[in-house]
Design an enzyme around this catalytic site. Structure first.
Site, PDB file in Angstrom:
ATOM      1  N   ASP A 220       0.870  -1.169   0.000  1.00 39.70           N
ATOM      2  CA  ASP A 220       0.000   0.000   0.000  1.00 39.70           C
ATOM      3  C   ASP A 220       0.905   1.216   0.000  1.00 39.70           C
ATOM      4  O   ASP A 220       1.963   1.205   0.643  1.00 39.70           O
ATOM      5  CB  ASP A 220      -0.916   0.001   1.219  1.00 39.70           C
ATOM      6  CG  ASP A 220      -2.030   1.036   1.062  1.00 39.70           C
ATOM      7  OD1 ASP A 220      -2.499   1.248  -0.068  1.00 39.70           O
ATOM      8  OD2 ASP A 220      -2.434   1.648   2.071  1.00 39.70           O
TER       9      ASP A 220
ATOM     10  N   LYS B   5      12.680   7.597 -12.293  1.00 39.33           N
ATOM     11  CA  LYS B   5      11.797   7.509 -11.116  1.00 39.33           C
ATOM     12  C   LYS B   5      11.983   6.167 -10.402  1.00 39.33           C
ATOM     13  O   LYS B   5      12.042   6.115  -9.173  1.00 39.33           O
ATOM     14  CB  LYS B   5      10.332   7.704 -11.534  1.00 39.33           C
ATOM     15  CG  LYS B   5       9.397   7.651 -10.325  1.00 39.33           C
ATOM     16  CD  LYS B   5       7.922   7.707 -10.671  1.00 39.33           C
ATOM     17  CE  LYS B   5       7.099   7.276  -9.460  1.00 39.33           C
ATOM     18  NZ  LYS B   5       5.678   7.096  -9.742  1.00 39.33           N
TER      19      LYS B   5
HETATM   20  P1  ITT Z   1      -3.589  -1.238  -5.977  1.00 38.33           P
HETATM   21  O1  ITT Z   1      -4.773  -1.750  -6.701  1.00 38.33           O
HETATM   22  O2  ITT Z   1      -2.355  -2.076  -6.241  1.00 38.33           O
HETATM   23  O3  ITT Z   1      -3.820  -1.004  -4.487  1.00 38.33           O
HETATM   24  P2  ITT Z   1      -3.501   1.697  -6.121  1.00 38.33           P
HETATM   25  O4  ITT Z   1      -3.759   2.583  -7.287  1.00 38.33           O
HETATM   26  O5  ITT Z   1      -4.398   1.796  -4.936  1.00 38.33           O
HETATM   27  O6  ITT Z   1      -3.301   0.192  -6.641  1.00 38.33           O
HETATM   28  P3  ITT Z   1      -1.274   2.303  -4.326  1.00 38.33           P
HETATM   29  O7  ITT Z   1      -1.961   1.683  -3.170  1.00 38.33           O
HETATM   30  O8  ITT Z   1       0.144   1.913  -4.575  1.00 38.33           O
HETATM   31  O9  ITT Z   1      -2.021   2.047  -5.713  1.00 38.33           O
HETATM   32  O10 ITT Z   1      -1.313   3.872  -4.180  1.00 38.33           O
HETATM   33  C1  ITT Z   1      -2.452   4.592  -3.719  1.00 38.33           C
HETATM   34  C2  ITT Z   1      -2.485   5.974  -4.323  1.00 38.33           C
HETATM   35  O11 ITT Z   1      -1.335   6.723  -3.886  1.00 38.33           O
HETATM   36  C3  ITT Z   1      -2.425   5.984  -5.847  1.00 38.33           C
HETATM   37  O12 ITT Z   1      -3.701   5.882  -6.408  1.00 38.33           O
HETATM   38  C4  ITT Z   1      -1.766   7.341  -6.125  1.00 38.33           C
HETATM   39  O13 ITT Z   1      -2.725   8.368  -6.103  1.00 38.33           O
HETATM   40  C5  ITT Z   1      -0.834   7.525  -4.940  1.00 38.33           C
HETATM   41  N1  ITT Z   1       0.516   7.048  -5.305  1.00 38.33           N
HETATM   42  C6  ITT Z   1       1.103   5.886  -4.909  1.00 38.33           C
HETATM   43  N2  ITT Z   1       2.324   5.740  -5.480  1.00 38.33           N
HETATM   44  C7  ITT Z   1       2.505   6.844  -6.248  1.00 38.33           C
HETATM   45  C8  ITT Z   1       3.547   7.293  -7.090  1.00 38.33           C
HETATM   46  O14 ITT Z   1       4.647   6.571  -7.303  1.00 38.33           O
HETATM   47  N3  ITT Z   1       3.386   8.462  -7.717  1.00 38.33           N
HETATM   48  C9  ITT Z   1       2.286   9.204  -7.555  1.00 38.33           C
HETATM   49  N4  ITT Z   1       1.246   8.849  -6.800  1.00 38.33           N
HETATM   50  C10 ITT Z   1       1.353   7.672  -6.131  1.00 38.33           C
END
Ligand code: ITT
Length: 190
Positions: free
Chosen positions: A69, A171
């Site tokens: 997460d 990145k």
């Molecule tokens: P899962 O289905 O795998 O949970 P997710 O989109 O919820 O995918 P994450 O839990 O990794 O992905 O991240 C939650 C949010 O945090 C994601 O929707 C972005 O808005 C933000 N976020 C996470 N990693 C990021 C990154 O590398 N760059 C920019 N925003 C990021």
């Protein structure tokens, strides 16, 4: 060869992780194990949410697995959006989510923030956590077309480009997710 299920359906994330972990491990997605459930993410911390994903898979499929997460923490917003990063404005619309961060900060000069990832691994009956974070600054307007999420408004410390102005390779060298995944890979290969 050891099989590990990654609690995601994001093919991009899976590829990135497989590349870092190497070929001693076969990483399977939820689709690969025929899991089409919407795994709950109701915790108040990244750690809780990551663990909810692996707990779910262990209970239902009894597999070795990991889940992650991530999100953005802004100091001046008491670490919001945090675990609510994906739907901070109430929807998954990233335009609105970014607007809300920028509006909440307005011209506040305190703009320090970090991206954080926590990975939960369940292997051989044991629970492990791996963390990665990267400190930076929230700028006042979007810059760059790459990346995803809050990348256009985040400049990591020591750089002048936003994450969205960097190439994926740039990145992925320094990101919170890469840091956490490298810790996972080091553990798996040790
Ligand atoms: P899962 O289905 O795998 O949970 P997710 O989109 O919820 O995918 P994450 O839990 O990794 O992905 O991240 C939650 C949010 O945090 C994601 O929707 C972005 O808005 C933000 N976020 C996470 N990693 C990021 C990154 O590398 N760059 C920019 N925003 C990021």
């Amino acid at each position: 060869m050891l099989e590990l299920v990654f609690a995601t359906n994001n093919a991009h994330k899976l590829e990135e992780v497989q590349a870092i972990v190497g070929d001693r491990f076969v990483i399977k997605s939820l689709t690969d194990i025929d899991c089409h459930d919407d795994i709950p993410e109701t915790g108040e911390t990244f750690e809780e949410n990551a663990k909810q994903k692996t707990d779910y898979l262990v209970r239902k499929y009894a597999v070795s697995c990991f889940g992650d997460d991530s999100g953005l923490e802004v100091d001046a917003l008491d670490n919001a959006p945090g675990v609510y990063s994906a739907r901070y404005s109430g929807s998954r619309d990233m335009e609105k989510n970014i607007d809300l961060v920028l509006e909440s900060l307005l011209d506040n000069p305190e703009r320090t923030a970090r991206f954080k990832t926590v990975i939960s691994l369940y292997l051989d009956g044991e629970q492990h956590f791996f963390e990665g974070s990267i400190e930076g600054t929230i700028i006042t307007e979007r810059r760059g077309e790459g990346g995803f999420g809050y990348d256009p408004i985040f400049i990591p410390d020591g750089y002048t480009k936003t994450f969205a102005e960097m190439t994926a390779e740039e990145k992925n060298q320094i990101s919170h997710r890469a840091i956490a995944v490298r810790k996972l890979a080091d553990f798996l290969n040790s």
